[in-house]
Design a protein around this motif. Structure first.
Motif, PDB file in Angstrom:
ATOM      1  N   LEU A   1       0.689  -1.146   0.013  1.00  0.00           N
ATOM      2  CA  LEU A   1      -0.047   0.096   0.073  1.00  0.00           C
ATOM      3  C   LEU A   1       0.798   1.098   0.013  1.00  0.00           C
ATOM      4  CD1 LEU A   1      -2.749  -1.028   2.713  1.00  0.00           C
ATOM      5  CD2 LEU A   1      -2.956  -1.106   0.113  1.00  0.00           C
ATOM      6  N   GLY A   2       2.001   1.061   0.686  1.00  0.00           N
ATOM      7  CA  GLY A   2       2.808   2.400   0.574  1.00  0.00           C
ATOM      8  C   GLY A   2       3.530   2.744  -0.641  1.00  0.00           C
ATOM      9  N   HIS A   3       3.579   1.526  -1.442  1.00  0.00           N
ATOM     10  CA  HIS A   3       4.098   2.113  -2.828  1.00  0.00           C
ATOM     11  C   HIS A   3       2.728   2.323  -3.869  1.00  0.00           C
ATOM     12  CE1 HIS A   3       8.337   1.008  -2.359  1.00  0.00           C
ATOM     13  NE2 HIS A   3       8.002   0.158  -1.530  1.00  0.00           N
ATOM     14  N   GLY A   4       1.663   2.441  -3.334  1.00  0.00           N
ATOM     15  CA  GLY A   4       0.523   3.047  -4.224  1.00  0.00           C
ATOM     16  C   GLY A   4      -0.174   1.741  -4.597  1.00  0.00           C
ATOM     17  N   GLN A   5       0.065   0.570  -4.388  1.00  0.00           N
ATOM     18  CA  GLN A   5      -0.592  -0.662  -4.946  1.00  0.00           C
ATOM     19  C   GLN A   5      -2.042  -0.701  -4.533  1.00  0.00           C
ATOM     20  OE1 GLN A   5       2.351  -3.801  -4.755  1.00  0.00           O
ATOM     21  NE2 GLN A   5       3.666  -2.822  -5.755  1.00  0.00           N
ATOM     22  N   LYS A   6      -2.925  -1.751  -5.094  1.00  0.00           N
ATOM     23  CA  LYS A   6      -4.206  -1.812  -4.485  1.00  0.00           C
ATOM     24  C   LYS A   6      -4.057  -3.262  -3.987  1.00  0.00           C
ATOM     25  CE  LYS A   6      -9.003  -2.230  -6.137  1.00  0.00           C
ATOM     26  NZ  LYS A   6      -9.420  -1.276  -4.950  1.00  0.00           N
ATOM     27  N   GLY A   7      -4.579  -3.484  -2.597  1.00  0.00           N
ATOM     28  CA  GLY A   7      -4.911  -4.825  -2.064  1.00  0.00           C
ATOM     29  C   GLY A   7      -6.216  -5.245  -1.694  1.00  0.00           C
ATOM     30  N   ALA A   8      -6.187  -6.569  -1.100  1.00  0.00           N
ATOM     31  CA  ALA A   8      -7.285  -6.912  -0.671  1.00  0.00           C
ATOM     32  C   ALA A   8      -6.877  -8.054   0.548  1.00  0.00           C
ATOM     33  CB  ALA A   8      -8.322  -7.825  -1.632  1.00  0.00           C
ATOM     34  N   VAL A   9      -8.079  -8.125   1.615  1.00  0.00           N
ATOM     35  CA  VAL A   9      -7.843  -9.382   2.622  1.00  0.00           C
ATOM     36  C   VAL A   9      -9.282  -9.860   2.736  1.00  0.00           C
ATOM     37  CG1 VAL A   9      -7.313  -9.567   5.089  1.00  0.00           C
ATOM     38  CG2 VAL A   9      -6.114  -7.618   3.861  1.00  0.00           C
ATOM     39  N   ILE A  10      -8.808 -11.249   2.937  1.00  0.00           N
ATOM     40  CA  ILE A  10     -10.069 -12.027   3.317  1.00  0.00           C
ATOM     41  C   ILE A  10      -9.670 -12.808   4.422  1.00  0.00           C
ATOM     42  CG2 ILE A  10     -11.637 -13.919   2.446  1.00  0.00           C
ATOM     43  CD1 ILE A  10     -11.226 -13.037  -0.375  1.00  0.00           C
ATOM     44  N   GLN A  11     -10.226 -12.412   5.495  1.00  0.00           N
ATOM     45  CA  GLN A  11     -10.116 -13.272   6.708  1.00  0.00           C
ATOM     46  C   GLN A  11     -11.237 -14.540   6.739  1.00  0.00           C
ATOM     47  OE1 GLN A  11     -10.234  -9.850   9.473  1.00  0.00           O
ATOM     48  NE2 GLN A  11      -8.291 -10.881  10.190  1.00  0.00           N
ATOM     49  N   PHE A  12     -10.466 -15.628   6.710  1.00  0.00           N
ATOM     50  CA  PHE A  12     -11.423 -16.977   6.599  1.00  0.00           C
ATOM     51  C   PHE A  12     -12.020 -17.339   7.951  1.00  0.00           C
ATOM     52  CE2 PHE A  12      -9.725 -17.112   2.377  1.00  0.00           C
ATOM     53  CZ  PHE A  12     -10.720 -17.705   1.635  1.00  0.00           C
ATOM     54  N   ILE A  13     -11.373 -16.954   8.962  1.00  0.00           N
ATOM     55  CA  ILE A  13     -11.680 -17.303  10.373  1.00  0.00           C
ATOM     56  C   ILE A  13     -12.151 -16.278  11.364  1.00  0.00           C
ATOM     57  CG2 ILE A  13     -11.000 -18.724  12.473  1.00  0.00           C
ATOM     58  CD1 ILE A  13      -9.784 -20.638  10.795  1.00  0.00           C
ATOM     59  N   LYS A  14     -11.092 -15.366  11.375  1.00  0.00           N
ATOM     60  CA  LYS A  14     -11.394 -14.361  12.364  1.00  0.00           C
ATOM     61  C   LYS A  14     -12.364 -13.539  12.152  1.00  0.00           C
ATOM     62  CE  LYS A  14      -6.227 -14.406  13.085  1.00  0.00           C
ATOM     63  NZ  LYS A  14      -4.964 -13.642  12.399  1.00  0.00           N
ATOM     64  N   GLY A  15     -13.571 -13.625  12.597  1.00  0.00           N
ATOM     65  CA  GLY A  15     -14.814 -12.881  12.309  1.00  0.00           C
ATOM     66  C   GLY A  15     -15.557 -12.544  13.318  1.00  0.00           C
ATOM     67  N   ARG A  16     -15.211 -12.919  14.623  1.00  0.00           N
ATOM     68  CA  ARG A  16     -16.085 -12.360  15.947  1.00  0.00           C
ATOM     69  C   ARG A  16     -15.908 -11.167  16.468  1.00  0.00           C
ATOM     70  NH1 ARG A  16     -16.353 -16.402  20.128  1.00  0.00           N
ATOM     71  NH2 ARG A  16     -17.724 -15.111  20.786  1.00  0.00           N
TER      72      ARG A  16
ATOM     73  N   ASP B   1      -8.826 -10.600 -10.990  1.00  0.00           N
ATOM     74  CA  ASP B   1      -8.934  -9.041 -11.202  1.00  0.00           C
ATOM     75  C   ASP B   1      -7.799  -8.515 -11.263  1.00  0.00           C
ATOM     76  OD1 ASP B   1      -9.431  -6.297 -11.270  1.00  0.00           O
ATOM     77  OD2 ASP B   1     -11.219  -6.347  -9.807  1.00  0.00           O
ATOM     78  N   PRO B   2      -7.170  -7.889 -12.267  1.00  0.00           N
ATOM     79  CA  PRO B   2      -6.080  -7.471 -12.694  1.00  0.00           C
ATOM     80  C   PRO B   2      -5.711  -5.978 -11.750  1.00  0.00           C
ATOM     81  CG  PRO B   2      -7.146  -6.959 -14.875  1.00  0.00           C
ATOM     82  CD  PRO B   2      -7.993  -8.103 -13.625  1.00  0.00           C
ATOM     83  N   ALA B   3      -6.541  -5.730 -11.429  1.00  0.00           N
ATOM     84  CA  ALA B   3      -6.586  -4.079 -10.493  1.00  0.00           C
ATOM     85  C   ALA B   3      -5.842  -4.551  -9.071  1.00  0.00           C
ATOM     86  CB  ALA B   3      -7.809  -3.528 -10.276  1.00  0.00           C
ATOM     87  N   TYR B   4      -5.983  -5.592  -8.446  1.00  0.00           N
ATOM     88  CA  TYR B   4      -5.414  -5.918  -7.294  1.00  0.00           C
ATOM     89  C   TYR B   4      -3.884  -6.543  -7.659  1.00  0.00           C
ATOM     90  CZ  TYR B   4      -9.756  -5.390  -5.348  1.00  0.00           C
ATOM     91  OH  TYR B   4     -11.130  -4.958  -5.124  1.00  0.00           O
ATOM     92  N   ASN B   5      -3.122  -5.966  -6.707  1.00  0.00           N
ATOM     93  CA  ASN B   5      -1.549  -6.000  -6.841  1.00  0.00           C
ATOM     94  C   ASN B   5      -1.216  -7.147  -5.881  1.00  0.00           C
ATOM     95  OD1 ASN B   5      -1.764  -2.823  -7.135  1.00  0.00           O
ATOM     96  ND2 ASN B   5      -0.337  -3.879  -8.537  1.00  0.00           N
ATOM     97  N   ILE B   6      -2.070  -7.295  -4.744  1.00  0.00           N
ATOM     98  CA  ILE B   6      -1.710  -8.139  -3.469  1.00  0.00           C
ATOM     99  C   ILE B   6      -2.950  -8.522  -2.630  1.00  0.00           C
ATOM    100  CG2 ILE B   6      -1.238  -6.129  -1.701  1.00  0.00           C
ATOM    101  CD1 ILE B   6       0.800  -8.051  -0.392  1.00  0.00           C
ATOM    102  N   ILE B   7      -2.813  -9.855  -2.575  1.00  0.00           N
ATOM    103  CA  ILE B   7      -4.192 -10.493  -1.833  1.00  0.00           C
ATOM    104  C   ILE B   7      -3.675 -11.275  -0.854  1.00  0.00           C
ATOM    105  CG2 ILE B   7      -6.393 -11.987  -2.165  1.00  0.00           C
ATOM    106  CD1 ILE B   7      -6.009 -11.226  -5.015  1.00  0.00           C
ATOM    107  N   VAL B   8      -4.140 -11.009   0.445  1.00  0.00           N
ATOM    108  CA  VAL B   8      -3.934 -11.747   1.825  1.00  0.00           C
ATOM    109  C   VAL B   8      -5.189 -12.767   1.930  1.00  0.00           C
ATOM    110  CG1 VAL B   8      -3.452 -11.772   4.194  1.00  0.00           C
ATOM    111  CG2 VAL B   8      -2.562 -10.057   2.494  1.00  0.00           C
TER     112      VAL B   8
END
Length: 197
Positions: free
Chosen positions: A53-68, A119-126
């Protein structure tokens, strides 16, 4: 060690590092697996995300367990304009004790992840804690591997979790194992905001 010995040693090290740098010519996204019983896998992934993100990239996070509960990292990142954050889990599986609901949550999270991986708009996905979805049989690793292989060439993906499905390990570029030597919780220290969540 004398100054001249130190200088010679550092010069040899520089030559080795420079030679490795000169051989690394491929430019593409990587798949990073962060596994092991130690604390800090998600924190490492989110640190890398912050770097992107510091380099101006677009990212996404999906948390599969931590939801409470809202974690500190979610509270910090949630308003970032170049980051999508999806909390998909129902909490830890030993707390929900509802296999069907957990499977539905995993499948819903995977549908979102699959869209992001295309989606090519995303540079990093966690894909945080995704490895448990394979361990418990909530998801099949085969379609995940196919989506990872077919993602946009520049896209980086980080998957976290204690154990990692073998098919993912076979296609990973980087695998790091976080060891557990000691944990405060086992010593009776209560989980605390800012450290565990």
């Amino acid at each position: 060690m004398s100054d001249s010995n130190h200088q010679n040693r550092m010069q040899r090290k520089k030559e080795v590092v420079d030679e490795r740098i000169s051989r690394a010519t491929e430019e593409r996204g990587v798949l990073i697996l962060l596994k092991g019983n130690g604390k800090g896998k998600s924190s490492s992934a989110l640190g890398t995300l912050a770097r992107s993100l510091g380099h101006g990239q677009k990212g996404a996070v999906i948390q599969f367990i931590k939801g409470r509960r809202e974690t500190g990292e979610y509270l910090f990142f949630r308003d970032h304009p170049r980051l999508d954050w999806h909390i998909m889990g129902q909490g830890f599986t030993w707390e929900t004790q509802d296999r069907e609901r957990d499977i539905q949550a995993a499948e819903a999270a995977w549908e979102i992840a699959k869209g992001l991986l295309g989606d090519p708009a995303y540079n990093i996905i966690v894909l945080d804690e995704m490895s448990y979805m394979f361990k418990y049989g909530y998801l099949d690793a085969v379609p995940v591997v196919e989506a990872l292989k077919n993602r946009p060439a520049h896209q980086n993906v980080i998957i976290t979790g204690r154990t990692m499905a073998q098919p993912l390990q076979e296609i990973a570029d980087t695998i790091s194992t976080v060891q557990d030597e000691r944990h405060a919780f086992r010593g009776g220290v209560k989980a605390q905001a800012g450290i565990e969540y």
